[in-house]
Design a protein around this motif. Structure first.
Motif, PDB file in Angstrom:
ATOM      1  N   ALA A  37      77.882 -22.021  47.959  1.00  0.00           N
ATOM      2  CA  ALA A  37      79.326 -22.154  48.129  1.00  0.00           C
ATOM      3  C   ALA A  37      79.655 -23.283  49.105  1.00  0.00           C
ATOM      4  CB  ALA A  37      79.917 -20.839  48.641  1.00  0.00           C
ATOM      5  N   LEU A  38      78.870 -23.404  50.184  1.00  0.00           N
ATOM      6  CA  LEU A  38      79.125 -24.439  51.183  1.00  0.00           C
ATOM      7  C   LEU A  38      79.039 -25.834  50.585  1.00  0.00           C
ATOM      8  CD1 LEU A  38      77.096 -23.042  54.237  1.00  0.00           C
ATOM      9  CD2 LEU A  38      79.552 -22.924  53.854  1.00  0.00           C
ATOM     10  N   PHE A  39      78.027 -26.042  49.727  1.00  0.00           N
ATOM     11  CA  PHE A  39      77.797 -27.369  49.154  1.00  0.00           C
ATOM     12  C   PHE A  39      78.336 -27.501  47.727  1.00  0.00           C
ATOM     13  CE2 PHE A  39      74.285 -26.821  52.263  1.00  0.00           C
ATOM     14  CZ  PHE A  39      74.631 -27.847  53.117  1.00  0.00           C
ATOM     15  N   ARG A  40      78.899 -26.397  47.210  1.00  0.00           N
ATOM     16  CA  ARG A  40      79.436 -26.397  45.839  1.00  0.00           C
ATOM     17  C   ARG A  40      78.387 -26.916  44.859  1.00  0.00           C
ATOM     18  NH1 ARG A  40      84.908 -29.552  45.754  1.00  0.00           N
ATOM     19  NH2 ARG A  40      85.057 -28.536  43.711  1.00  0.00           N
ATOM     20  N   ASN A  41      77.183 -26.398  45.013  1.00  0.00           N
ATOM     21  CA  ASN A  41      76.057 -26.857  44.207  1.00  0.00           C
ATOM     22  C   ASN A  41      75.149 -25.665  43.911  1.00  0.00           C
ATOM     23  OD1 ASN A  41      73.686 -28.051  43.183  1.00  0.00           O
ATOM     24  ND2 ASN A  41      73.999 -29.902  44.369  1.00  0.00           N
ATOM     25  N   PRO A  42      74.962 -25.289  42.640  1.00  0.00           N
ATOM     26  CA  PRO A  42      74.116 -24.133  42.316  1.00  0.00           C
ATOM     27  C   PRO A  42      72.641 -24.364  42.600  1.00  0.00           C
ATOM     28  CG  PRO A  42      74.773 -25.274  40.315  1.00  0.00           C
ATOM     29  CD  PRO A  42      75.548 -25.904  41.432  1.00  0.00           C
ATOM     30  N   LEU A  43      72.256 -25.613  42.907  1.00  0.00           N
ATOM     31  CA  LEU A  43      70.863 -25.910  43.211  1.00  0.00           C
ATOM     32  C   LEU A  43      70.563 -25.809  44.697  1.00  0.00           C
ATOM     33  CD1 LEU A  43      70.325 -29.003  40.872  1.00  0.00           C
ATOM     34  CD2 LEU A  43      69.571 -26.655  40.481  1.00  0.00           C
ATOM     35  N   ALA A  44      71.578 -25.560  45.514  1.00  0.00           N
ATOM     36  CA  ALA A  44      71.365 -25.480  46.958  1.00  0.00           C
ATOM     37  C   ALA A  44      70.704 -24.152  47.320  1.00  0.00           C
ATOM     38  CB  ALA A  44      72.690 -25.623  47.693  1.00  0.00           C
ATOM     39  N   ASP A  45      69.687 -24.216  48.157  1.00  0.00           N
ATOM     40  CA  ASP A  45      69.092 -23.016  48.737  1.00  0.00           C
ATOM     41  C   ASP A  45      68.271 -23.435  49.954  1.00  0.00           C
ATOM     42  OD1 ASP A  45      66.547 -23.906  47.672  1.00  0.00           O
ATOM     43  OD2 ASP A  45      65.928 -21.816  47.609  1.00  0.00           O
ATOM     44  N   PRO A  46      67.900 -22.507  50.837  1.00  0.00           N
ATOM     45  CA  PRO A  46      67.217 -22.880  52.076  1.00  0.00           C
ATOM     46  C   PRO A  46      65.914 -23.630  51.853  1.00  0.00           C
ATOM     47  CG  PRO A  46      68.009 -20.619  52.207  1.00  0.00           C
ATOM     48  CD  PRO A  46      68.216 -21.068  50.796  1.00  0.00           C
ATOM     49  N   TYR A  47      65.235 -23.379  50.729  1.00  0.00           N
ATOM     50  CA  TYR A  47      63.946 -24.018  50.477  1.00  0.00           C
ATOM     51  C   TYR A  47      64.140 -25.484  50.108  1.00  0.00           C
ATOM     52  CZ  TYR A  47      59.340 -24.775  48.366  1.00  0.00           C
ATOM     53  OH  TYR A  47      58.100 -25.272  48.042  1.00  0.00           O
ATOM     54  N   PHE A  48      64.999 -25.767  49.140  1.00  0.00           N
ATOM     55  CA  PHE A  48      65.158 -27.136  48.664  1.00  0.00           C
ATOM     56  C   PHE A  48      65.985 -28.004  49.610  1.00  0.00           C
ATOM     57  CE2 PHE A  48      64.059 -25.141  44.589  1.00  0.00           C
ATOM     58  CZ  PHE A  48      63.008 -25.971  44.247  1.00  0.00           C
ATOM     59  N   LEU A  49      66.733 -27.381  50.500  1.00  0.00           N
ATOM     60  CA  LEU A  49      67.484 -28.170  51.475  1.00  0.00           C
ATOM     61  C   LEU A  49      66.675 -28.431  52.737  1.00  0.00           C
ATOM     62  CD1 LEU A  49      71.085 -26.727  51.177  1.00  0.00           C
ATOM     63  CD2 LEU A  49      70.153 -28.812  50.187  1.00  0.00           C
ATOM     64  N   GLY A  50      65.408 -28.035  52.745  1.00  0.00           N
ATOM     65  CA  GLY A  50      64.527 -28.361  53.856  1.00  0.00           C
ATOM     66  C   GLY A  50      64.638 -27.435  55.050  1.00  0.00           C
ATOM     67  N   ILE A  51      65.484 -26.412  54.982  1.00  0.00           N
ATOM     68  CA  ILE A  51      65.643 -25.516  56.123  1.00  0.00           C
ATOM     69  C   ILE A  51      64.371 -24.701  56.350  1.00  0.00           C
ATOM     70  CG2 ILE A  51      66.960 -23.574  57.048  1.00  0.00           C
ATOM     71  CD1 ILE A  51      69.384 -24.585  55.591  1.00  0.00           C
ATOM     72  N   SER A  52      63.798 -24.155  55.286  1.00  0.00           N
ATOM     73  CA  SER A  52      62.580 -23.350  55.420  1.00  0.00           C
ATOM     74  C   SER A  52      61.419 -24.175  55.951  1.00  0.00           C
ATOM     75  CB  SER A  52      62.215 -22.723  54.069  1.00  0.00           C
ATOM     76  OG  SER A  52      63.209 -21.824  53.640  1.00  0.00           O
ATOM     77  N   SER A  53      61.219 -25.371  55.383  1.00  0.00           N
ATOM     78  CA  SER A  53      60.104 -26.212  55.837  1.00  0.00           C
ATOM     79  C   SER A  53      60.349 -26.727  57.252  1.00  0.00           C
ATOM     80  CB  SER A  53      59.889 -27.383  54.872  1.00  0.00           C
ATOM     81  OG  SER A  53      61.093 -28.105  54.685  1.00  0.00           O
ATOM     82  N   GLY A  54      61.610 -26.994  57.607  1.00  0.00           N
ATOM     83  CA  GLY A  54      61.916 -27.394  58.969  1.00  0.00           C
ATOM     84  C   GLY A  54      61.624 -26.278  59.950  1.00  0.00           C
ATOM     85  N   ALA A  55      61.977 -25.045  59.584  1.00  0.00           N
ATOM     86  CA  ALA A  55      61.668 -23.902  60.440  1.00  0.00           C
ATOM     87  C   ALA A  55      60.161 -23.717  60.583  1.00  0.00           C
ATOM     88  CB  ALA A  55      62.300 -22.632  59.866  1.00  0.00           C
ATOM     89  N   ALA A  56      59.434 -23.876  59.479  1.00  0.00           N
ATOM     90  CA  ALA A  56      57.973 -23.741  59.538  1.00  0.00           C
ATOM     91  C   ALA A  56      57.358 -24.817  60.413  1.00  0.00           C
ATOM     92  CB  ALA A  56      57.395 -23.809  58.123  1.00  0.00           C
ATOM     93  N   LEU A  57      57.861 -26.044  60.316  1.00  0.00           N
ATOM     94  CA  LEU A  57      57.333 -27.123  61.149  1.00  0.00           C
ATOM     95  C   LEU A  57      57.560 -26.834  62.632  1.00  0.00           C
ATOM     96  CD1 LEU A  57      56.074 -29.902  61.557  1.00  0.00           C
ATOM     97  CD2 LEU A  57      58.338 -30.914  61.154  1.00  0.00           C
TER      98      LEU A  57
END
Length: 338
Positions: free
Chosen positions: A85-105
């Motif tokens: 909803a924030l990005f108005r994009n059905p492909l947005a999610d924490p994994y593909f937006l780099g949030i998960s990998s950033g948290a892991a790093l």
């Protein structure tokens, strides 16, 4: 009336699915537990008819692992739906937006440096939160700086940040001084529920559940975000501050999931898509279903991880990726046709 009956049937089905999950998840593993012992444990964990070793397995391994699956799955599904909803994009999610990998790093950096406490806080979850926040900020900055705010550019920027973070983690692995460090880092990369525990679950619940409740109470704002800032402003709403606040909360929730279970992709992408097929795109109905479906999806994936290997568990991140990849490809190809 008909729509209300359909909702009751849907929610009853989801509830029944979640009630059956403990029976399926707790009976299988390296130590198999009889069905009736699991039922007795759910009614009374101190029942003397449960074999002592089975009671310990259920209380200290299977039950906290199941609770972690519910918490992580529900959190990832809700944050995925909110980010779409924030990005108005059905492909947005924490994994593909780099949030998960950033948290892991961020978490891996703390682990590799043997830092346990930072600024009075536990270093690993704090590192995960800082990494998630920085990666989110970079994605937003790249989108507005080079993509003129276009939602598809958000996906491209997110994939780029994800690739950079993954490469940095691989570099840390190659420079790791011992095999133990490599094993700990691999846990973050593959995703796993093996290190669950009641204390860590309480830590995750204290962060994730209030955030989920907050979003459940803000479904009207999320629906307005689907319309866009201009349309919302005509109705008297300014969404800029709400968007920044929601992104911050998503980053915090995802960071806590990564700290407890590592990187688990596709839940935030696949589950909201499935929920929309069931109840439509209105967030009043979508978010509650996302909570139930996300929790059930990850818990059943954990069951499959038990069954995949005879004497051990396959990392749940692999199972989820195998299930979620076809949905991602379907969404990507559908969007290209549009």
């Amino acid at each position: 009336m008909k729509e209300q009956n359909e909702n009751i049937i849907l929610y009853a089905t989801l509830a029944a699915m979640l009630l059956l999950l403990p029976l399926a998840a707790m009976t299988r593993g390296i130590v198999n537990v009889d069905f009736h012992e699991v039922v007795l444990f759910l009614v009374d964990p101190t029942n003397p008819q449960i074999a002592p070793i089975h009671a310990d397995v259920l209380a200290y391994m299977r039950a906290p692992r199941f609770v972690l699956a519910l918490l992580a799955g529900g959190t990832l599904a809700v944050t995925g739906a909110v980010m779409q909803a924030l990005f108005r994009n059905p492909l947005a999610d924490p994994y593909f937006l780099g949030i998960s990998s950033g948290a892991a790093l961020g978490a891996v950096l703390m682990m590799s440096a043997n830092i346990t406490v930072l600024a009075g806080f536990s270093a690993v979850p704090l590192g995960a939160f800082i990494g998630a926040g920085l990666s989110t900020f970079l994605v937003l900055w790249l989108t507005h700086r080079y993509g003129e705010g276009k939602s598809f550019m958000t996906l491209i920027a997110g994939l780029g940040i994800h690739a950079v973070c993954s490469a940095a983690i691989s570099l840390i692995i190659s420079l790791a001084p011992n095999s133990r460090t490599v094993a700990n880092i691999s846990y973050w990369l593959l995703g796993s529920l093996e290190r669950s525990g009641w204390e860590k679950n309480l830590y995750l619940a204290s962060i994730a559940l209030p955030i989920i409740l907050f979003f459940l109470l803000r479904t009207r704002i999320l629906n307005l975000m689907l319309l866009g800032d201009i349309e919302a402003s005509t109705l008297g709403y300014r969404l800029e501050k709400s968007r920044s606040r929601y992104i911050f909360l998503c980053a915090m929730a995802v960071a806590m999931v990564v700290y407890n279970a590592g990187i688990i992709g596709f839940v935030g992408l696949a589950v909201p898509h499935i929920a929309r097929l069931l109840v439509g795109s209105s967030y009043e109905r979508l978010l509650p279903v996302c909570v139930a479906l996300g929790a059930g999806f990850l818990a059943w994936a954990d069951v499959f991880s038990h069954l995949a290997l005879e004497n051990g568990d396959m990392p749940i991140g692999i199972i989820v990726s195998l299930l979620g990849s076809p949905i991602f490809l379907h969404l990507l190809l559908k969007r290209k046709r549009v």
